[in-house]
Design a protein around this motif. Structure first.
Motif, PDB file in Angstrom:
ATOM      1  N   GLU A 174       0.843  -1.186   0.000  1.00 20.03           N
ATOM      2  CA  GLU A 174       0.000   0.000   0.000  1.00 20.03           C
ATOM      3  C   GLU A 174       0.883   1.242   0.000  1.00 20.03           C
ATOM      4  O   GLU A 174       1.743   1.405   0.869  1.00 20.03           O
ATOM      5  CB  GLU A 174      -0.898   0.003   1.231  1.00 20.03           C
ATOM      6  CG  GLU A 174      -1.878   1.156   1.273  1.00 20.03           C
ATOM      7  CD  GLU A 174      -2.757   1.100   2.500  1.00 20.03           C
ATOM      8  OE1 GLU A 174      -3.692   1.907   2.583  1.00 20.03           O
ATOM      9  OE2 GLU A 174      -2.485   0.251   3.371  1.00 20.03           O
ATOM     10  N   ARG A 175       0.693   2.122  -0.970  1.00 19.83           N
ATOM     11  CA  ARG A 175       1.535   3.312  -1.111  1.00 19.83           C
ATOM     12  C   ARG A 175       0.958   4.455  -0.278  1.00 19.83           C
ATOM     13  O   ARG A 175      -0.202   4.820  -0.424  1.00 19.83           O
ATOM     14  CB  ARG A 175       1.618   3.721  -2.587  1.00 19.83           C
ATOM     15  CG  ARG A 175       2.661   4.780  -2.901  1.00 19.83           C
ATOM     16  CD  ARG A 175       2.908   4.840  -4.400  1.00 19.83           C
ATOM     17  NE  ARG A 175       3.881   5.856  -4.745  1.00 19.83           N
ATOM     18  CZ  ARG A 175       3.568   7.088  -5.114  1.00 19.83           C
ATOM     19  NH1 ARG A 175       2.292   7.453  -5.203  1.00 19.83           N
ATOM     20  NH2 ARG A 175       4.504   7.960  -5.418  1.00 19.83           N
ATOM     21  N   ARG A 176       1.793   4.998   0.617  1.00 27.15           N
ATOM     22  CA  ARG A 176       1.356   6.061   1.512  1.00 27.15           C
ATOM     23  C   ARG A 176       2.394   7.171   1.539  1.00 27.15           C
ATOM     24  O   ARG A 176       3.579   6.947   1.286  1.00 27.15           O
ATOM     25  CB  ARG A 176       1.160   5.543   2.944  1.00 27.15           C
ATOM     26  CG  ARG A 176       0.373   4.277   3.086  1.00 27.15           C
ATOM     27  CD  ARG A 176      -1.041   4.418   2.581  1.00 27.15           C
ATOM     28  NE  ARG A 176      -1.812   5.385   3.350  1.00 27.15           N
ATOM     29  CZ  ARG A 176      -3.041   5.785   3.008  1.00 27.15           C
ATOM     30  NH1 ARG A 176      -3.600   5.301   1.908  1.00 27.15           N
ATOM     31  NH2 ARG A 176      -3.685   6.650   3.755  1.00 27.15           N
ATOM     32  N   CYS A 177       1.935   8.368   1.871  1.00 23.57           N
ATOM     33  CA  CYS A 177       2.836   9.507   2.065  1.00 23.57           C
ATOM     34  C   CYS A 177       2.850   9.840   3.553  1.00 23.57           C
ATOM     35  O   CYS A 177       1.803  10.164   4.130  1.00 23.57           O
ATOM     36  CB  CYS A 177       2.383  10.720   1.253  1.00 23.57           C
ATOM     37  SG  CYS A 177       3.477  12.152   1.413  1.00 23.57           S
ATOM     38  N   GLN A 192      -2.441  13.515  -2.204  1.00 27.50           N
ATOM     39  CA  GLN A 192      -3.082  13.038  -3.421  1.00 27.50           C
ATOM     40  C   GLN A 192      -4.003  14.106  -3.989  1.00 27.50           C
ATOM     41  O   GLN A 192      -4.034  14.338  -5.206  1.00 27.50           O
ATOM     42  CB  GLN A 192      -3.873  11.758  -3.129  1.00 27.50           C
ATOM     43  CG  GLN A 192      -4.298  11.001  -4.374  1.00 27.50           C
ATOM     44  CD  GLN A 192      -3.116  10.466  -5.149  1.00 27.50           C
ATOM     45  OE1 GLN A 192      -2.308   9.710  -4.626  1.00 27.50           O
ATOM     46  NE2 GLN A 192      -3.021  10.856  -6.416  1.00 27.50           N
ATOM     47  N   THR A 193      -4.752  14.776  -3.103  1.00 27.76           N
ATOM     48  CA  THR A 193      -5.627  15.865  -3.545  1.00 27.76           C
ATOM     49  C   THR A 193      -4.810  16.986  -4.164  1.00 27.76           C
ATOM     50  O   THR A 193      -5.179  17.559  -5.202  1.00 27.76           O
ATOM     51  CB  THR A 193      -6.437  16.399  -2.359  1.00 27.76           C
ATOM     52  OG1 THR A 193      -7.235  15.332  -1.826  1.00 27.76           O
ATOM     53  CG2 THR A 193      -7.347  17.534  -2.789  1.00 27.76           C
ATOM     54  N   GLU A 194      -3.690  17.296  -3.535  1.00 23.78           N
ATOM     55  CA  GLU A 194      -2.814  18.353  -4.045  1.00 23.78           C
ATOM     56  C   GLU A 194      -2.256  17.978  -5.409  1.00 23.78           C
ATOM     57  O   GLU A 194      -2.220  18.805  -6.330  1.00 23.78           O
ATOM     58  CB  GLU A 194      -1.684  18.568  -3.036  1.00 23.78           C
ATOM     59  CG  GLU A 194      -0.697  19.638  -3.408  1.00 23.78           C
ATOM     60  CD  GLU A 194       0.417  19.754  -2.377  1.00 23.78           C
ATOM     61  OE1 GLU A 194       1.586  19.914  -2.781  1.00 23.78           O
ATOM     62  OE2 GLU A 194       0.122  19.687  -1.173  1.00 23.78           O
ATOM     63  N   GLN A 195      -1.821  16.722  -5.558  1.00 26.57           N
ATOM     64  CA  GLN A 195      -1.281  16.276  -6.836  1.00 26.57           C
ATOM     65  C   GLN A 195      -2.351  16.254  -7.918  1.00 26.57           C
ATOM     66  O   GLN A 195      -2.099  16.640  -9.070  1.00 26.57           O
ATOM     67  CB  GLN A 195      -0.657  14.889  -6.679  1.00 26.57           C
ATOM     68  CG  GLN A 195       0.633  14.871  -5.884  1.00 26.57           C
ATOM     69  CD  GLN A 195       1.226  13.481  -5.773  1.00 26.57           C
ATOM     70  OE1 GLN A 195       0.646  12.497  -6.259  1.00 26.57           O
ATOM     71  NE2 GLN A 195       2.380  13.371  -5.152  1.00 26.57           N
ATOM     72  N   ASP A 196      -3.552  15.793  -7.551  1.00 26.07           N
ATOM     73  CA  ASP A 196      -4.644  15.751  -8.530  1.00 26.07           C
ATOM     74  C   ASP A 196      -4.996  17.156  -9.018  1.00 26.07           C
ATOM     75  O   ASP A 196      -5.252  17.370 -10.212  1.00 26.07           O
ATOM     76  CB  ASP A 196      -5.879  15.091  -7.911  1.00 26.07           C
ATOM     77  CG  ASP A 196      -5.670  13.599  -7.678  1.00 26.07           C
ATOM     78  OD1 ASP A 196      -4.714  13.039  -8.229  1.00 26.07           O
ATOM     79  OD2 ASP A 196      -6.472  13.006  -6.927  1.00 26.07           O
ATOM     80  N   ALA A 197      -5.012  18.119  -8.088  1.00 22.41           N
ATOM     81  CA  ALA A 197      -5.316  19.494  -8.463  1.00 22.41           C
ATOM     82  C   ALA A 197      -4.244  20.056  -9.383  1.00 22.41           C
ATOM     83  O   ALA A 197      -4.547  20.736 -10.387  1.00 22.41           O
ATOM     84  CB  ALA A 197      -5.458  20.363  -7.211  1.00 22.41           C
ATOM     85  N   ALA A 198      -2.977  19.780  -9.060  1.00 18.25           N
ATOM     86  CA  ALA A 198      -1.880  20.256  -9.906  1.00 18.25           C
ATOM     87  C   ALA A 198      -1.944  19.610 -11.292  1.00 18.25           C
ATOM     88  O   ALA A 198      -1.711  20.263 -12.315  1.00 18.25           O
ATOM     89  CB  ALA A 198      -0.543  19.961  -9.239  1.00 18.25           C
TER      90      ALA A 198
END
Length: 457
Positions: free
Chosen positions: A236-239, A272-278
């Motif tokens: 599972e990939r996590r930050c 993930q939200t930040e990356q999706d927005a970018a």
């Protein structure tokens, strides 16, 4: 003057010296202890006073031993009677008595101490005095706070806390960290980090080694890791936003590293939200730029390939355009444009031989046309040789591992299909990718439809 009073052959708190040097040995033992110790006989006269008591209050053993109680020197006169009563009450009580009161230092200062006192009994079992151990209350409170903080961090903290030893193995972990790592608190102790994490373990071990050698970094670090122990069995990939503390023994004269305190907080959803927005902003900009570039093209077919070139940036490695030939069933597709198969490059029209591409039954491209919707395909985690065979069987460049087909439609008619391909270094196509591919396909279809109309005219 030693830490104990020597008067004749009798000690108030013990029998006569059993052997030569017994008093000196007792004095040495008392002076070597970290706790402040004093003792009183049955009349309240000080009989023992060690070096730690000297340090806290400033009164030497010579000045303390032989005085009756603390009145007039170590406590205020107004408090003397109460303090003496508290201390001597231990002779009539069972077990230790704990009290807190203020004592006076030799220079006139005031120190709040916590005492533990108990009766000293003679050979006949009757109380013959009291011994008292005391320490500064603020030091005790600081210790209790440190212990309470440690327990709170390891029991109730809302972030992971792991103590990693000098061999880079977990020595202590709190409940939150154990859940994040997918193991029980005791099961993960002593394991190499490589058994707990997949992706990102090298970066984490490098950070821990740096902290052991150089100290903690000035700011937290965000690390993408994959946890091996999951219910599904798939990593599972996590930050995890991680902070580090170098731990050293407070008892050694020179700092001795005990390990590293690793604190982490899962920020995967936020990142993930930040990356999706970018990503969404970038793709919107690419669509805008492609429209402007296509508007400068005189040839509609060139405009279609230019738009694909803009779409490929950060999205895919290859793109193919197949157009529907005739109205036959099953669908026949003819290659119209493609990027170079061997290396990245611009999407260019191919020779118009008009020969259909020999796609196998169930190929994603004809399926896309039949369903009038996007289709995704992937070789998954197949070995390189199997992945090359998978790509070759589908008439795609051999480095292709993931595919996304989007239908080309204009004015209610299906013109063909555009296929985007990714290599093994990229992730599989997802639903958000399909939405973007469909937007690109709509623009490409409009240009191709115009080109078809011009050819017909």
């Amino acid at each position: 003057m030693s830490a104990s009073r020597r008067s004749g052959t009798t000690d108030e708190l013990g029998p006569e010296e059993p052997e030569p040097g017994g008093a000196e040995l007792l004095a040495a033992l008392l002076d070597g202890m970290d706790a402040a110790l004093c003792a009183f006989d049955a009349d309240g006269v000080v009989t023992h006073w060690n070096r730690e008591a000297e340090r806290i209050l400033g009164w030497s053993a010579a000045e303390a031993v032989g005085r009756r109680g603390f009145a007039g020197w170590a406590v205020r006169t107004a408090d003397a009677e109460e303090v003496e009563a508290r201390l001597l009450s231990a002779m009539e009580a069972h077990g230790r008595q704990v009290h807190e009161f203020a004592l006076l230092t030799k220079d006139g200062g005031r120190v709040l101490v916590r005492t533990q006192s108990a009766a000293v009994r003679g050979g006949d079992g009757k109380p013959s005095g009291v011994y008292c151990a005391f320490s500064e209350v603020h030091a005790q409170i600081d210790l209790e706070r440190s212990i309470a903080l440690s327990e709170a961090l390891f029991e109730n903290a809302s972030w992971g806390v792991v103590l990693v030893d000098a061999d880079l193995r977990p020595a202590v972990a709190n409940e939150h960290a154990a859940r994040a790592l997918g193991m029980g608190r005791t099961a993960l102790l002593g394991r190499p980090l490589g058994e707990l994490l997949g992706q990102g373990v090298e970066e984490l071990e490098s950070a821990l080694s740096h902290v052991l050698a150089e100290g903690a970094p000035p700011a937290p670090a965000e690390m993408w890791v994959s946890v091996r122990a999951t219910e599904s069995g798939e990593p599972e990939r996590r930050c995890w936003r991680s902070g580090f503390l170098r731990l050293a023994s407070p008892l050694a004269e020179e700092p001795v590293p005990l390990g590293v305190g690793w604190l982490f907080l899962d920020v995967t959803e936020a990142k993930q939200t930040e990356q999706d927005a970018a990503q969404l902003r970038f793709r919107s900009q690419q669509l805008h730029r492609s429209a402007r570039a296509a508007g400068e093209c005189e040839d509609p077919t060139e405009a279609a390939t230019v738009q694909l070139d803009f779409a490929l940036a950060g999205f895919a490695d290859h793109a193919l355009i197949d157009l529907v030939a005739g109205d036959e069933d099953p669908v026949r597709l003819v290659r119209a444009a493609a990027t170079p198969a061997g290396a990245p490059g611009p999407c260019l029209p191919v020779a118009k031989a008009g020969l259909p591409v020999r796609y196998l039954e169930g190929h994603p491209a004809p399926q896309c046309v039949e369903r009038v919707g996007s289709v995704r395909a992937s070789a998954g985690t197949a070995p390189p040789e199997r992945a090359r065979e998978w790509a070759a069987a589908r008439q795609w460049p051999e480095d292709s591992v993931h595919a996304l087909c989007a239908v080309l439609r204009s004015r209610g008619r299906t013109l063909g299909v555009v296929t985007f391909l990714r290599g093994a270094s990229r992730t599989q196509f997802e639903r958000a990718d399909a939405t973007y591919a469909e937007s690109v396909a709509a623009r490409v279809a409009a240009s191709l439809d115009l080109a078809k109309a011009l050819d017909a005219g």
